[in-house]
Design an enzyme around this catalytic site. Sequence first.
Site, PDB file in Angstrom:
ATOM      1  N   SER A   1      -3.047 -10.223  -6.467  1.00 18.06           N
ATOM      2  CA  SER A   1      -2.940 -10.177  -5.270  1.00 18.06           C
ATOM      3  C   SER A   1      -2.888 -11.877  -4.933  1.00 18.06           C
ATOM      4  O   SER A   1      -2.375 -12.613  -5.786  1.00 18.06           O
ATOM      5  CB  SER A   1      -3.472  -9.437  -4.343  1.00 18.06           C
TER       6      SER A   1
ATOM      7  N   ASP B   1       5.981  -2.858  -2.931  1.00 19.10           N
ATOM      8  CA  ASP B   1       4.859  -3.509  -2.300  1.00 19.10           C
ATOM      9  C   ASP B   1       5.229  -4.553  -1.202  1.00 19.10           C
ATOM     10  O   ASP B   1       6.247  -5.262  -0.927  1.00 19.10           O
ATOM     11  CB  ASP B   1       4.409  -4.601  -3.331  1.00 19.10           C
TER      12      ASP B   1
ATOM     13  N   HIS C   1       1.214  -1.680  -3.320  1.00 22.10           N
ATOM     14  CA  HIS C   1       0.547  -2.874  -3.849  1.00 22.10           C
ATOM     15  C   HIS C   1      -0.592  -2.505  -4.619  1.00 22.10           C
ATOM     16  O   HIS C   1      -1.116  -3.327  -5.470  1.00 22.10           O
ATOM     17  CB  HIS C   1      -0.133  -3.340  -2.384  1.00 22.10           C
TER      18      HIS C   1
END
Length: 692
Positions: A545, A631, A665
């Site tokens: 991330s 995501d 995600h």
Amino acid sequence: MSETQPAKPAAPRREHARTHHGDTVDDPYAWLKNPEDPETLDYLRAENAYAESRTAHLADLRTSIFGEIKGRTQETDLSVPVRKRGWWYYGRTEEGKQYGIQCRVKAAGDTPPQVEAGVAVEGEEILVDGNELAEGHDFFSLGTCDVSPDGNLLAYAVNYSGDERFTLRFKDLRTGDDFPDDIPNVFYGGAWSQDGSVFFYTKVDDAWRPHQVWRHVLGEHEDKDVLVYQEDDERFWTGIDLTRSERYLFIVSGSKITTEVRYLDAADPTGEFTVFGGGREQGVELSVDHQGDRFWVLHNRNAENFTLGWTPVADTTQFHEVIAHDEAVRLESADAFEDHVVVSMRRAGLSRVGILDADGNLTEIAFDEPIYAVGLGENPDYESRQIRLGYTSLVTPSSVYDYDIDGAELHLRKQTPVLGDFDPADYVQYREWATAQDGTKVPISIVAKAGVTADGTAPCLLYGYGSYEHSIDPYFSIPRLSLLDRGVVFAIAHVRGGGEMGRQWYEQGKLLHKKHTFTDFVDCANHLAEVGWAAPDRIVARGGSAGGLLMGAVANLAPERFAGILADVPFVDALNTILDPTMPLTVIEWEEWGNPLESPEVYEYMKSYSPYENVTGATYPAILAVTSLNDTRVGFHEPAKWIAKLRHESPSSDVLLKTEMEAGHGGRSGRYDAWEEEAFNLAWILDRLGKA
């Protein structure tokens, strides 16, 4: 290349230019942003096939690692029950099943029931069985799972794509039947009224920002739901919660640096919320909890590391300080119980927990290990004299403790079992301090198999994050044992931008100081090589991330330092994303990265480090980028564009893209699927370290 191997994918370059602050920049892979374009999907599938072919020689190793993870995991297991009113609540897993099961039993006394894995619990009620809900779906996640104060009703929310838009449902726990109420497109969280007649929930806008709080009367159609609050400032998210005392509902609106709280008597769910204190003040963050006739307040007005005090419920503008600001201690949260407050804090790079009694005395709970992570666990019982804590270290599996306030004693309730021949004594952990370019000392947490010495020969995996004041504390991992047992050293670089060393640590790694995050990481890698904890040519970097931004930045900054870089759902197209206010969460992010639309200085600074913008013809280390099609936090197009540009600009570099086509995600949702995904990643890491 054999005839069965797919050719290396080459994404077509298309003319697309961005003009801003007088700067025109080509973006030839912007077309990859569209997940509904058949050409985009074909390209992602081609990349998946190519990644599989390039790693086919690791198939046996992946199978072995998956077996090691599975073999060390007690598949049929239960959490430690937690008390709420007349019930003990717990979760359990069953061998062969992908998802957890949420349960409860009637409470008798204050001691948790002795539940055993694989043994039926007398009187057990199943609240939610994730396996039943997931049947027929490739992806499943559970959002809200909240029992009403009287214990009779359950609100739960399900998602089947990974896009984090849930459908909210309600269940009568007395009969086991679902209500007809079915509310789509809700976000995480929610709160019951005191009598359980009303449930409040949140919705998101087109930019995926939770911005509305709605009131739903149980049994009524969603068309009759009432919008209670809407947050119009696009920098702010909003949510709702019920206090542990079950006396007040709080609507919290927060940006990265500012918080506003509204409160309402939970017994009056149709009433008007009242703004807490003086209302919204730019740059001031606060959190509030209820206790008796007062609200406990943690805030940072003229207190960088926060101060703690209280206000009367009758006048929330009157603040009485109890714990003063301390430059060496970051106060992180304050959780109120009937006659004490649990204070979570951070000092010298380690998390701490203390008990604040009615006289204002703070007693810190001590632990023996030199590096560890501790935090408040699930504690729904407002009147409890025992505090549930979660504890772990690099060598200690996740552990659940109850701290007896009256006896000042810790009671170990459970430690996550690790099957096989695992012995914590077979592993050692250390704390090192690297010196950054500006002289700042940066902590590094290290774990290795006993017998692995700092002689400069060991391969090393270095992990980093460094954003949002999020701390990557020392934690135990069963999959990581597959690295350690093969002689790999694992290290966490606690770089600036995280929160490990207090608020100043965060401030020094954000906005126009963001490059400290990247240079700190390289300095940590250099330090490990210099002191012998890593062979200089056998260091692999990993981050996800915002930590994926770190990976992309260090790939450009110091490609020669790393033997490989694994970037999970990486935020590598940072400038283009932060320039586009229509993208999910962009406006919220401006207080973290800066606003390049308004500031030429921010634009130039971000352009100078954004990974996609700075790809060159240099030879890069091997790179594996892992992403998910659904995501909503970091779009799949970011790593897709990055890999396409890397392959074009540096055709001799070994770069791979792997896209999960049915995930969000967090990757694949089932635990066995997640283990397979991690086995793929770890096999790739071991290959890059010469340990395959």
